[in-house]
Design an enzyme around this catalytic site. Structure first.
Site, mmCIF file in Angstrom:
data_model
loop_
_atom_site.group_PDB
_atom_site.id
_atom_site.type_symbol
_atom_site.label_atom_id
_atom_site.label_comp_id
_atom_site.label_asym_id
_atom_site.label_seq_id
_atom_site.Cartn_x
_atom_site.Cartn_y
_atom_site.Cartn_z
ATOM 1 N N MET A 37 0.867 -1.257 0.287
ATOM 2 C CA MET A 37 0.048 -0.181 0.029
ATOM 3 C C MET A 37 0.738 1.245 0.134
ATOM 4 O O MET A 37 1.658 1.400 0.752
ATOM 5 C CB MET A 37 -0.791 -0.102 1.446
ATOM 6 C CG MET A 37 -1.624 1.264 1.473
ATOM 7 S SD MET A 37 -2.835 1.055 2.760
ATOM 8 C CE MET A 37 -1.543 1.867 4.050
ATOM 9 N N ASN A 38 0.789 2.294 -0.656
ATOM 10 C CA ASN A 38 1.079 3.576 -0.589
ATOM 11 C C ASN A 38 -0.128 4.456 -0.335
ATOM 12 O O ASN A 38 -0.920 4.335 0.268
ATOM 13 C CB ASN A 38 2.368 3.862 -1.592
ATOM 14 C CG ASN A 38 1.984 3.875 -2.829
ATOM 15 O OD1 ASN A 38 1.784 2.858 -3.599
ATOM 16 N ND2 ASN A 38 2.330 5.019 -3.875
ATOM 17 N N ASP A 39 0.073 5.735 -1.274
ATOM 18 C CA ASP A 39 -0.673 6.856 -0.949
ATOM 19 C C ASP A 39 -2.412 6.447 -0.501
ATOM 20 O O ASP A 39 -2.934 5.787 -1.315
ATOM 21 C CB ASP A 39 -0.968 7.796 -2.135
ATOM 22 C CG ASP A 39 0.265 8.130 -2.672
ATOM 23 O OD1 ASP A 39 1.395 7.531 -2.199
ATOM 24 O OD2 ASP A 39 0.565 8.769 -3.824
ATOM 25 N N GLN A 55 -3.440 3.353 -3.025
ATOM 26 C CA GLN A 55 -2.481 2.845 -3.936
ATOM 27 C C GLN A 55 -2.160 1.495 -3.447
ATOM 28 O O GLN A 55 -1.674 1.216 -2.378
ATOM 29 C CB GLN A 55 -1.246 3.743 -4.041
ATOM 30 C CG GLN A 55 -1.399 4.877 -4.874
ATOM 31 C CD GLN A 55 -1.687 4.797 -6.245
ATOM 32 O OE1 GLN A 55 -0.976 4.732 -7.131
ATOM 33 N NE2 GLN A 55 -3.095 4.842 -6.662
ATOM 34 N N TRP A 63 5.854 -2.311 -4.674
ATOM 35 C CA TRP A 63 5.303 -1.589 -5.505
ATOM 36 C C TRP A 63 5.249 -2.164 -6.783
ATOM 37 O O TRP A 63 6.109 -2.907 -7.087
ATOM 38 C CB TRP A 63 5.847 -0.097 -5.636
ATOM 39 C CG TRP A 63 5.129 0.868 -6.153
ATOM 40 C CD1 TRP A 63 4.202 1.692 -5.947
ATOM 41 C CD2 TRP A 63 5.326 1.242 -7.864
ATOM 42 N NE1 TRP A 63 3.668 2.498 -6.896
ATOM 43 C CE2 TRP A 63 4.236 2.181 -7.996
ATOM 44 C CE3 TRP A 63 5.746 0.796 -8.783
ATOM 45 C CZ2 TRP A 63 3.936 2.718 -9.192
ATOM 46 C CZ3 TRP A 63 5.846 1.381 -10.188
ATOM 47 C CH2 TRP A 63 4.744 2.285 -10.433
ATOM 48 N N SER A 99 -2.673 7.956 -8.064
ATOM 49 C CA SER A 99 -3.196 8.469 -7.115
ATOM 50 C C SER A 99 -4.352 9.483 -7.585
ATOM 51 O O SER A 99 -4.537 9.977 -8.691
ATOM 52 C CB SER A 99 -2.441 9.222 -6.000
ATOM 53 O OG SER A 99 -1.673 8.459 -5.435
ATOM 54 N N ARG A 167 0.126 14.154 -12.565
ATOM 55 C CA ARG A 167 -0.686 13.268 -11.711
ATOM 56 C C ARG A 167 -1.148 13.720 -10.600
ATOM 57 O O ARG A 167 -0.857 14.821 -9.851
ATOM 58 C CB ARG A 167 0.358 12.196 -11.444
ATOM 59 C CG ARG A 167 1.643 12.482 -10.621
ATOM 60 C CD ARG A 167 2.318 10.999 -10.428
ATOM 61 N NE ARG A 167 3.682 11.452 -9.841
ATOM 62 C CZ ARG A 167 4.789 11.748 -10.536
ATOM 63 N NH1 ARG A 167 4.958 11.636 -11.770
ATOM 64 N NH2 ARG A 167 6.118 11.824 -9.971
ATOM 65 N N ASP A 168 -1.995 12.778 -9.833
ATOM 66 C CA ASP A 168 -2.580 12.692 -8.620
ATOM 67 C C ASP A 168 -3.858 13.977 -8.372
ATOM 68 O O ASP A 168 -3.580 14.730 -7.631
ATOM 69 C CB ASP A 168 -1.570 13.285 -7.477
ATOM 70 C CG ASP A 168 -0.312 12.153 -7.602
ATOM 71 O OD1 ASP A 168 -0.557 10.980 -8.202
ATOM 72 O OD2 ASP A 168 0.797 12.407 -7.197
HETATM 73 C C1 FRU Z 1 3.399 9.648 -4.393
HETATM 74 C C2 FRU Z 1 3.240 8.752 -5.826
HETATM 75 C C3 FRU Z 1 2.182 9.605 -6.591
HETATM 76 C C4 FRU Z 1 1.508 8.614 -7.796
HETATM 77 C C5 FRU Z 1 1.825 7.285 -6.995
HETATM 78 C C6 FRU Z 1 2.053 6.065 -7.611
HETATM 79 O O1 FRU Z 1 3.567 8.440 -3.506
HETATM 80 O O2 FRU Z 1 4.330 8.934 -6.556
HETATM 81 O O3 FRU Z 1 2.631 10.604 -7.320
HETATM 82 O O4 FRU Z 1 0.538 8.736 -8.077
HETATM 83 O O5 FRU Z 1 2.564 7.511 -5.728
HETATM 84 O O6 FRU Z 1 1.951 4.878 -6.748
#
Ligand code: FRU
Length: 499
Positions: A37-39, A55, A63, A99, A167-168
């Site tokens: 898991m990330n963001d 994420q 990842w 994200s 992004r994001d």
């Molecule tokens: C930040 C990031 C975002 C991207 C996501 C990919 O941690 O790099 O910019 O959308 O993680 O997992």
């Protein structure tokens, strides 16, 4: 229609997720069902419940092609798992659903907006991302990607804007108009936050540069969020490739909070103050929502990219979110406190007043790894001083994690060198604090493998993972010189709430 990629992820998590023992998970902090898991993504209030997406790479602890995992909650503390919401299953997001955020549409459906990633081999043979903004609509469980995706792409960028680093998106609605901010790399190699507007959430128009980095705070700015707060405007973002500035910003992936006024005509943020969001070791990519009672609440990934490859062995998931935190502004600075809902889970109050700490001290019933404890320090008299004070947690004779205060230079140090982790990662962080008339208040929330520290009622927060076995639950206090200390400690009890 559920694609075969999403179906596969859902079957995988339903099959393997239940094998993770509850005691490997924290009691209150969100973790992935299985895997990486990330963001935080799509943090929102929808149909009477809080939704949080993240994420997600279910198939390994690393990842990989990004999916969106999904949980929901009635009180931001106990979370219920839901099946994965998005998988990379279209041409425009075949290398990942990065994200993004969520908003409710007038017809009651929920709109997710995210970054679709597709890799293209350029003329020089190098594979590079094409990042575009995409939407999906759903009912809080299942989401359908829009047939006209992507809704924002290269043609909607300002001149020179990077098609690889774009992004994001963070979406919100004001009156009848939807807005979103997204990070983009500019021709000077650093980042900018672009603003877009839309009448319906599907058709978007570029509206300007809300703020730009100009190579001052890191380079590419990721994961922006923008909102009004206490009469000001706040932009949160997570810069890559920061270099350290004093004790305010550390090197690498950092976090940035810009507070100021909004130039309404140019839709540009005029900043009065720039600060770090969190001063600890593990905090990135925060995102906020507004609660029905008007609070601005933030949650973040409780990790950092630099050290995320170093993991404890034998655990079949990786990554946690911070506790949700209420935000406000005091004296021009960002204030963070754990959401007040946490207080409902406090039990077994222990109080000590005016304990004189001059050497290693332990207090009866002050121990544990899932707790909420506030320590107030004050000098013994107006003229007395002490060289340092230490709070040691997660101790067992061999291990401990320390918070040290030095009143002569007003610095706090977090030190997890002896937490028992077998990797040579960054373990120490110093930052400045602001005692009032010599008094310093430290609120520490422990939830098995994490420590969240709030200084002076949220004036600063510092977040750190600690990789010590939960059986190490001793707490001690130490001073060089003498200092007076009050302690208010609660156990946090969350039956069956482990995530
Ligand atoms: C930040 C990031 C975002 C991207 C996501 C990919 O941690 O790099 O910019 O959308 O993680 O997992």
């Amino acid at each position: 229609m559920i694609s075969k990629e999403l179906q596969k992820a859902r079957e995988f998590e339903a099959h393997y997720g239940p094998f993770i023992p509850d005691d490997q998970r924290p009691a209150f902090h969100v973790t992935p069902t299985i895997g990486w898991m990330n963001d935080p993504n799509g943090f929102s209030f929808y149909k009477g419940e809080y939704h949080l997406f993240y994420q997600y790479h279910p198939y390994s602890n690393e990842w990989g092609p990004m999916h969106w995992g999904h949980v929901k909650s009635k009180d931001l503390i106990r979370w219920e798992r839901l099946p994965a919401a998005l998988a990379p299953d279209q041409e425009y997001d075949q290398n990942g659903c990065f994200s993004g955020s969520a908003v409710e549409l007038p017809d009651g459906r929920q709109l997710l907006v995210y970054t679709g990633v597709r890799q293209i081999r350029e003329e020089n043979g190098i594979l590079r991302d094409r990042q575009t903004q995409c939407v999906a609509v759903g009912d809080g469980l299942n989401y359908e990607k829009y047939e006209l995706n992507p809704v924002i792409s290269a043609k909607d960028l300002p001149a020179g804007g990077s098609v690889c680093d774009f992004r994001d998106p963070k979406i919100w609605k004001e009156g009848d108009t939807y807005y979103l901010v997204a990070g983009n790399r500019t021709p000077d190699g650093s980042g900018a936050i672009l603003l877009y507007e839309s009448p319906d959430g599907f058709a978007w128009r570029y509206a300007g540069v809300l703020a730009a980095c100009h190579n001052q705070y890191g380079r590419m700015w990721e994961c922006p969020d923008f909102f009004p707060l206490d009469g000001k405007y706040v932009l949160l973002t997570s810069p890559q490739e920061m270099t350290a500035i004093g004790l305010e910003f550390h090197a690498g992936n950092g976090t940035l909070c810009l507070i100021g006024e909004l130039d309404q005509a140019r839709k540009h943020l005029l900043r009065d103050n720039v600060q770090a969001i969190d001063y600890g070791l593990d905090f990135y990519a925060p995102q906020t929502l507004q609660t029905p009672d008007g609070r601005r609440v933030m949650i973040a990934w409780m990790q950092n990219w630099e050290t995320s490859k170093c993991q404890a062995l034998g655990i079949r998931f990786f990554g946690e979110m911070t506790l949700p935190r209420e935000l406000s502004i005091r004296d021009g600075r960002l204030i963070q406190t754990p959401v007040r809902e946490l207080e409902r889970y406090r039990s077994y109050q222990i109080l000590y007043k005016n304990v004189l700490v001059s050497r290693m001290t332990t207090l009866q019933n002050v121990r544990g790894r899932t707790l909420d404890m506030t320590i107030t320090l004050r000098p013994v008299s107006e003229t007395s001083t002490y060289r340092w004070f230490k709070l040691n947690v997660a101790g067992d004779g061999e291990h401990m994690t320390t918070v040290r205060f030095k009143p002569d230079c007003n610095t706090l140090r977090i030190d997890r060198t002896r937490c028992g982790f077998p990797h040579d990662i960054v373990n120490v962080r110093d930052f400045m604090v602001r005692p009032r008339r010599g008094e310093l208040k430290l609120r520490v929330i422990l939830d098995r493998h994490s420590m969240e520290l709030f200084v002076n009622d949220g004036e600063q927060a510092a977040t750190t993972m600690i990789y010590t076995d939960p059986s190490a639950d001793a707490i001690s206090f130490e001073a060089d010189g003498s200092v007076l200390m009050d302690v208010e400690k609660y156990d946090l009890v969350c039956e069956g709430g482990a995530q």
